[in-house]
Design an enzyme around this catalytic site. Structure first.
Site, PDB file in Angstrom:
ATOM      1  CG  HIS A   1       4.499  19.681  70.184  1.00 48.39           C
ATOM      2  ND1 HIS A   1       3.959  18.969  69.125  1.00 48.39           N
ATOM      3  CD2 HIS A   1       3.481  19.964  71.021  1.00 48.39           C
ATOM      4  CE1 HIS A   1       2.649  18.828  69.325  1.00 48.39           C
ATOM      5  NE2 HIS A   1       2.326  19.432  70.462  1.00 48.39           N
ATOM      6  CG  HIS A   2      11.114  23.354  73.021  1.00 50.35           C
ATOM      7  ND1 HIS A   2      11.469  23.167  74.339  1.00 50.35           N
ATOM      8  CD2 HIS A   2      12.243  23.696  72.355  1.00 50.35           C
ATOM      9  CE1 HIS A   2      12.763  23.416  74.457  1.00 50.35           C
ATOM     10  NE2 HIS A   2      13.262  23.733  73.286  1.00 50.35           N
TER      11      HIS A   2
END
Ligand SMILES: [Zn+2]
Length: 378
Positions: A171-172
Site C-alpha cells: 500500500h502507498h
C-alpha cells in the site's frame, strides 16, 4: 559486520484488533519465535532490546492534541461519539481495549530504534511492530492510529540528521508522504500497488511533493500482479540513484510484507525471493538503517520474510529448512512447505509485457520529473 538491535516485547500481545480483523498482532510473536529458532538473537553483533512506550509529548510532535485526547478516551475500549470524525469505529480502525497503549508501545519501539542508530550504538535497528504508515496527524487510517514512522523521523530531524524514507509495503505510504510533502529535508519513496486498485487510492507517479518539497516525494505505482522481476527492476532503477543523489545520514524503511501472492488484501505477486533481493539492496545503499515492519496478512509469510530480512541485516545465511522445534510449537499456523524460501515465480506472456510497459512508463516519468530535482543539501 553490522551491529544490530532487535526491538521487541511480549507486551505487544496484550492487544488485539479483534477476531475478524486481518491485522494479527500474533504475527510479531511468530516472527520473534522463528528468529529465535534460528538463534539469530544470540549472534555476537546483535542485541535484543525490550520495547518501551513512547510519551504523550513524543506523539504530539506530529499528532494534533485533540486527536490524542480522543485516542486516550478510546483506550478503555468503548466507542466514543466523536470517534467517527477521527477515523475510529467498526471496520478498519476498531476501538479496542488499550489501543492508545498499543500505539504508544509501537511508537516507543520505533523511537528506540531511531535513537540507537542515531547515537551510533548500532548500525541497524529493526522494530517489526512499527511501520504504521497510514496514520494521519488527526485521523486513524488503514489499521494505523499513530504514525510511528513520522514520529521517529521527526526525532532524527531534531538531531540534525538527513533522512531518506523507503516504503516497500503493497500500500502507498500516504501518511508519511503527507507529513513531509512540502519539505526537502526528508526524501520519501514508496513502491506499491497502484492506487487505481487498492487502498488508500493515492501514490501516483505525479505526486512528487510541492513547494520546497517538489521532487522529494517519489511514488512508484506498480500494476496488479507485478512479480519479483518487475518489483526488483523498478526498485533498482529509481531508489539507489535517488539515495545516492540525496545522500542521507540515515535511511528509515517500512518493510511491509503484503505484496506477496498469498496475501489476502492485495493483488501483487511477489515472493520472498524478490523481497530479499530488495532488502539486500537497501542494506547496501543505507549508511545507517532504521528498519520498521508494516502490513502483512498471511502471517506465516510475514514470519518468514522478516526472519530472512533480519538474517540479511546480520549478514548470515540461514538454512532453508524451518527448525523442527519451531514447527512443533506452532502447529496451528500453516507452514505448508516447511521451507523458508518461496518457489521462484515469474509472470509470462502478454500480461507480463503489458505490465512491463507500464512499469517502464512510470520509471521514465520519475527520471524526467524527479531525478533532476533532488539535490544534496549538505
Ligand atoms: Zn499494506
Amino acid at each position: 559486520m553490522a551491529r544490530t538491535a532487535f526491538i521487541y516485547t511480549d507486551d505487544f500481545l496484550k492487544f488485539d484488533y479483534g477476531p475478524d480483523h486481518p491485522f494479527k498482532i500474533f504475527r510479531l510473536k511468530l516472527t520473534y519465535d522463528l528468529i529465535k529458532a534460528y538463534r539469530l538473537l544470540s549472534l555476537p553483533n546483535t542485541q535484543h532490546i525490550e520495547a518501551k512506550m513512547a510519551e504523550d509529548e513524543e506523539l504530539l510532535q506530529f499528532h494534533d492534541s485533540e486527536y490524542i485526547e480522543v485516542l486516550k478516551a478510546a483506550n478503555v475500549g468503548i466507542e466514543i461519539p466523536s470517534g467517527y470524525y477521527y477515523g475510529l469505529g467498526p471496520g478498519d480502525n476498531p476501538v479496542f481495549k488499550g489501543l492508545y497503549d498499543w500505539s504508544k508501545l509501537v511508537t516507543g519501539a520505533s523511537l528506540q530504534a531511531a535513537s540507537l542508530v542515531e547515537e551510533g550504538k548500532v548500525d541497524i535497528a529493526f522494530n517489526i511492530a512499527g511501520g504504521l504508515h497510514h496514520a494521519m496527524a488527526s485521523r486513524a487510517s488503514g489499521f494505523c492510529y499513530v504514525n510511528d514512522i513520522v514520529v521517529a523521523i521527526l526525532s532524527l530531524l531534531k538531531k540534525g540528521r538527513r533522512v531518506a524514507y523507503i516504503d516497500i509495503d503493497a500500500h502507498h505510504g500516504d501518511g508519511v508522504q503527507e507529513a513531509f510533502y512540502t519539505t526537502n529535508k526528508v526524501l520519501t519513496m514508496s513502491i506499491h500497488e497502484t492506487g487505481r486498485m487498492l487502498f488508500p487510492g493515492t501514490g501516483f507517479e505525479n505526486e512528487i511533493g510541492k513547494d520546497e518539497g517538489e521532487g522529494y516525494a517519489v511514488n512508484i505505482p506498480l500494476p496488479p500482479f507485478s512479480d519479483d522481476d518487475l518489483f526488483i527492476h523498478a526498485f533498482n532503477e529509481i531508489v539507489p540513484p535517488l539515495i545516492k543523489k540525496f545522500s542521507p545520514d540515515i535511511v528509515v524503511t517500512q518493510l511491509g510484507v503484503d505484496g506477496f501472492s498469498s496475501d489476502p488484501l492485495t493483488h501483487l505477486n511477489y515472493t520472498n525471493n524478490g523481497y530479499c533481493e530488495v532488502v539486500k539492496k537497501i542494506k547496501e545503499i543505507s549508511p545507517k538503517w532504521v528498519a520498521l515492519g508494516g502490513g502483512g496478512y498471511d502471517i506465516a509469510n510475514v514470519a518468514k520474510a522478516w526472519t530472512l530480512a533480519w538474517a540479511i541485516m546480520d549478514e548470515v545465511e540461514i538454512p532453508d529448512k524451518i527448525p523442527e522445534d519451531f514447527l512443533e510449537e506452532h502447529l496451528q499456523e500453516v507452514f505448508w512447505s516447511k521451507k523458508m524460501r518461496d518457489k521462484i515465480y515469474v509472470e509470462k506472456g502478454v500480461r507480463k509485457e503489458q505490465m512491463r510497459e507500464e512499469v517502464e512508463r512510470v520509471i521514465g516519468f520519475i527520471r524526467e520529473n524527479v531525478l533532476g530535482k533532488i539535490g544534496n543539501h549538505h
